[in-house]
Design an enzyme around this catalytic site. Structure first.
Site, PDB file in Angstrom:
ATOM      1  N   ARG A 212       0.723  -1.145   0.100  1.00  0.00           N
ATOM      2  CA  ARG A 212       0.087  -0.097   0.203  1.00  0.00           C
ATOM      3  C   ARG A 212       0.813   1.229   0.006  1.00  0.00           C
ATOM      4  O   ARG A 212       2.156   1.125   0.229  1.00  0.00           O
ATOM      5  CB  ARG A 212      -0.835  -0.137   1.249  1.00  0.00           C
ATOM      6  CG  ARG A 212      -1.966  -1.131   1.158  1.00  0.00           C
ATOM      7  CD  ARG A 212      -2.715  -1.144   2.469  1.00  0.00           C
ATOM      8  NE  ARG A 212      -1.920  -1.528   3.705  1.00  0.00           N
ATOM      9  CZ  ARG A 212      -2.497  -1.827   4.781  1.00  0.00           C
ATOM     10  NH1 ARG A 212      -3.604  -1.213   5.279  1.00  0.00           N
ATOM     11  NH2 ARG A 212      -1.455  -2.435   5.939  1.00  0.00           N
TER      12      ARG A 212
ATOM     13  N   LYS B 122       1.683   2.076   7.196  1.00  0.00           N
ATOM     14  CA  LYS B 122       1.965   1.386   8.382  1.00  0.00           C
ATOM     15  C   LYS B 122       3.078   2.295   9.403  1.00  0.00           C
ATOM     16  O   LYS B 122       3.487   3.437   8.775  1.00  0.00           O
ATOM     17  CB  LYS B 122       2.855   0.224   8.086  1.00  0.00           C
ATOM     18  CG  LYS B 122       1.644  -0.771   7.232  1.00  0.00           C
ATOM     19  CD  LYS B 122       0.557  -1.302   8.194  1.00  0.00           C
ATOM     20  CE  LYS B 122       0.867  -2.069   9.502  1.00  0.00           C
ATOM     21  NZ  LYS B 122      -0.331  -2.321  10.235  1.00  0.00           N
TER      22      LYS B 122
ATOM     23  N   TYR C 232      -1.043   4.671  10.640  1.00  0.00           N
ATOM     24  CA  TYR C 232      -1.501   3.737  11.780  1.00  0.00           C
ATOM     25  C   TYR C 232      -0.003   3.664  12.604  1.00  0.00           C
ATOM     26  O   TYR C 232       0.935   3.289  12.204  1.00  0.00           O
ATOM     27  CB  TYR C 232      -1.825   2.298  11.223  1.00  0.00           C
ATOM     28  CG  TYR C 232      -3.052   2.177  10.542  1.00  0.00           C
ATOM     29  CD1 TYR C 232      -4.123   2.375  11.222  1.00  0.00           C
ATOM     30  CD2 TYR C 232      -3.176   2.123   8.946  1.00  0.00           C
ATOM     31  CE1 TYR C 232      -5.374   2.369  10.547  1.00  0.00           C
ATOM     32  CE2 TYR C 232      -4.468   1.828   8.358  1.00  0.00           C
ATOM     33  CZ  TYR C 232      -5.607   2.112   9.260  1.00  0.00           C
ATOM     34  OH  TYR C 232      -6.807   2.146   8.353  1.00  0.00           O
TER      35      TYR C 232
ATOM     36  N   HIS D  65      -0.468   1.659  16.276  1.00  0.00           N
ATOM     37  CA  HIS D  65      -0.606   0.543  17.365  1.00  0.00           C
ATOM     38  C   HIS D  65       0.382   0.543  18.278  1.00  0.00           C
ATOM     39  O   HIS D  65       0.998  -0.496  18.511  1.00  0.00           O
ATOM     40  CB  HIS D  65      -0.734  -0.677  16.381  1.00  0.00           C
ATOM     41  CG  HIS D  65      -1.741  -0.776  15.234  1.00  0.00           C
ATOM     42  ND1 HIS D  65      -3.013  -0.746  15.560  1.00  0.00           N
ATOM     43  CD2 HIS D  65      -1.602  -0.656  13.983  1.00  0.00           C
ATOM     44  CE1 HIS D  65      -3.775  -0.893  14.525  1.00  0.00           C
ATOM     45  NE2 HIS D  65      -2.964  -0.752  13.550  1.00  0.00           N
TER      46      HIS D  65
ATOM     47  N   GLU E  15      -5.740   4.798  14.111  1.00  0.00           N
ATOM     48  CA  GLU E  15      -6.652   3.953  14.785  1.00  0.00           C
ATOM     49  C   GLU E  15      -7.130   4.546  15.996  1.00  0.00           C
ATOM     50  O   GLU E  15      -8.161   3.876  16.338  1.00  0.00           O
ATOM     51  CB  GLU E  15      -5.943   2.575  15.285  1.00  0.00           C
ATOM     52  CG  GLU E  15      -4.815   2.932  16.140  1.00  0.00           C
ATOM     53  CD  GLU E  15      -3.396   3.173  15.762  1.00  0.00           C
ATOM     54  OE1 GLU E  15      -2.662   3.142  16.363  1.00  0.00           O
ATOM     55  OE2 GLU E  15      -3.188   3.597  14.345  1.00  0.00           O
TER      56      GLU E  15
ATOM     57  N   ASP F 146      -2.608  -6.650  15.102  1.00  0.00           N
ATOM     58  CA  ASP F 146      -1.881  -5.340  15.125  1.00  0.00           C
ATOM     59  C   ASP F 146      -1.880  -4.679  16.538  1.00  0.00           C
ATOM     60  O   ASP F 146      -1.115  -3.828  16.903  1.00  0.00           O
ATOM     61  CB  ASP F 146      -2.772  -4.423  14.232  1.00  0.00           C
ATOM     62  CG  ASP F 146      -2.114  -4.357  12.762  1.00  0.00           C
ATOM     63  OD1 ASP F 146      -0.781  -4.661  12.647  1.00  0.00           O
ATOM     64  OD2 ASP F 146      -2.907  -3.970  11.846  1.00  0.00           O
TER      65      ASP F 146
END
Length: 368
Positions: free
Chosen positions: A15, A75, A94, A96, A118, A270
């Site tokens: 991505r 990511k 993101y 996490h 998130e 994740d």
């Protein structure tokens, strides 16, 4: 504002942070955008497509980080990127943090502004930047579970739909949120016998009313889950506590309750995973077996369908990226309480309570 889109370097992450269409909107608002060479190729977007809308193509990831005031990614940064991030730089991606202490420490040390997709959360508790990838991950969780249920892949050798005279596979979905609903719908569409669990009775009532007839609802408790495991063929773990570590709903001793060849798909990996025996895997090495039970725990499931995923993600993130670029992160977050909840770190301080609690860090709400 100078916005940078680096190439993702996590294992098999195809991505990219934004489509050319999204970049065009940023440029239309008067911002400059630099994109790393070949960053979009994995998603089907060429350098030329970005150049046509006015982006600058830079040769290296170091160049992108050096020039950008705000980095838009998919990511979390990984170790080779840590040293490229500087104080005051905005990272919108993101993260996490609750399952990655080295990342947490590195971002605190960088003194960057970390805004996590998130944890952007609306008043109705929906997670607008997690939903599109959750929808993709939920659908793919069922696809992958069905694939590894094949005998040649380590599973029981069952067909999801069965055939006339042979019962379909049984699928247990833990968690009735976006991932769980998507997983259950695909499993139902494939003809499986599906049970979906949740702790919210209103949510179970809603699912019972809206789901196909081959989807059953069950209140989520340890006792009820244990009762289901001896007959189940696939378990899809999709529980989420925003910004916090996922609870362990399947413990190691529960593996003995399942038949060999049962497939566990941990979409919550994740956030640390909701199976005690889970550890992150990659698209190049996606499964492992413990006590005869197949575990699939790829940490970036949507990365396998990057064209769909990148487009869906940009559709969701663009309005927030525009606000951050147009107003600056402070004013944008003052104006939008959902975006404000995405602020996890500022100037070396942890500003998201759940992350601070997980790692025993001081919690410092940022000054609005």
């Amino acid at each position: 504002m100078k916005v940078g889109i680096p190439k993702e370097i996590k294992n098999n992450e195809n991505r990219v942070g934004m489509t050319p269409s999204g970049v065009a909107e940023l440029i239309r608002h008067g911002h400059s955008v630099c994109v790393q060479h070949t960053a979009g190729e994995g998603s089907g977007f060429s350098d030329e497509a970005y150049q046509k809308v006015g982006a600058t193509i830079l040769p290296s990831i170091e160049d992108v980080y050096a020039q950008a005031d705000m980095i838009v990614k998919v990511k979390e940064p990984i170790e080779p990127e840590y040293g490229l991030i500087r104080k005051g730089q905005v990272l919108f991606t993101y993260f996490h943090f609750a399952c990655d202490k080295p990342l947490t420490d590195a971002m605190l040390k960088s003194r960057a502004v970390c805004i996590a997709y998130e944890t952007v959360e609306k008043r109705d508790r929906s997670l607008p930047l997690l939903i599109p990838m959750s929808e993709v991950a939920g659908r793919m969780a069922t696809q992958n579970g069905a694939y590894y249920l094949q005998k040649t892949k380590g599973g029981k050798g069952k067909l999801m739909a069965g055939v006339p005279g042979v019962k379909p596979a049984k699928v247990l979905v833990l968690g009735g949120g976006t991932v769980g609903e998507a997983a259950a719908r695909i499993a139902a569409g494939m003809g499986a016998d599906v049970t979906i669990t949740d702790v919210s009775l209103p949510r179970l009532k809603q699912l019972a009313a809206e789901m196909p007839a081959n989807v059953h609802t069950l209140y989520s408790s340890e006792h009820n889950i244990r009762q289901e495991l001896p007959d189940v063929d696939i378990v899809i773990g999709s529980v989420l506590i925003p910004g916090d570590a996922a609870p362990k709903l399947i413990t190691k001793d529960m593996l003995a309750l399942m038949e060999p060849g049962t497939v566990l798909v941990d979409v919550a990996i994740d956030q640390g995973g909701c199976f005690e025996t889970s550890h992150p895997t990659t698209h190049s090495d996606p499964v492992y077996t413990i006590d005869g039970i197949v575990h699939y725990a790829v940490a970036n499931i949507p990365g396998a369908v990057p064209n769909t995923s990148t487009t869906a993600l940009t559709n969701a993130t663009l309005r927030y990226a525009l606000a951050l670029a147009d107003k600056g992160w402070v004013q944008a977050c003052k104006d939008d309480e959902a975006l404000a909840k995405g602020v996890n770190m500022v100037d070396g301080k942890c500003t998201y309570e759940a992350v601070a609690k997980v790692w025993g860090l001081p919690y410092s709400p940022w000054d609005k």
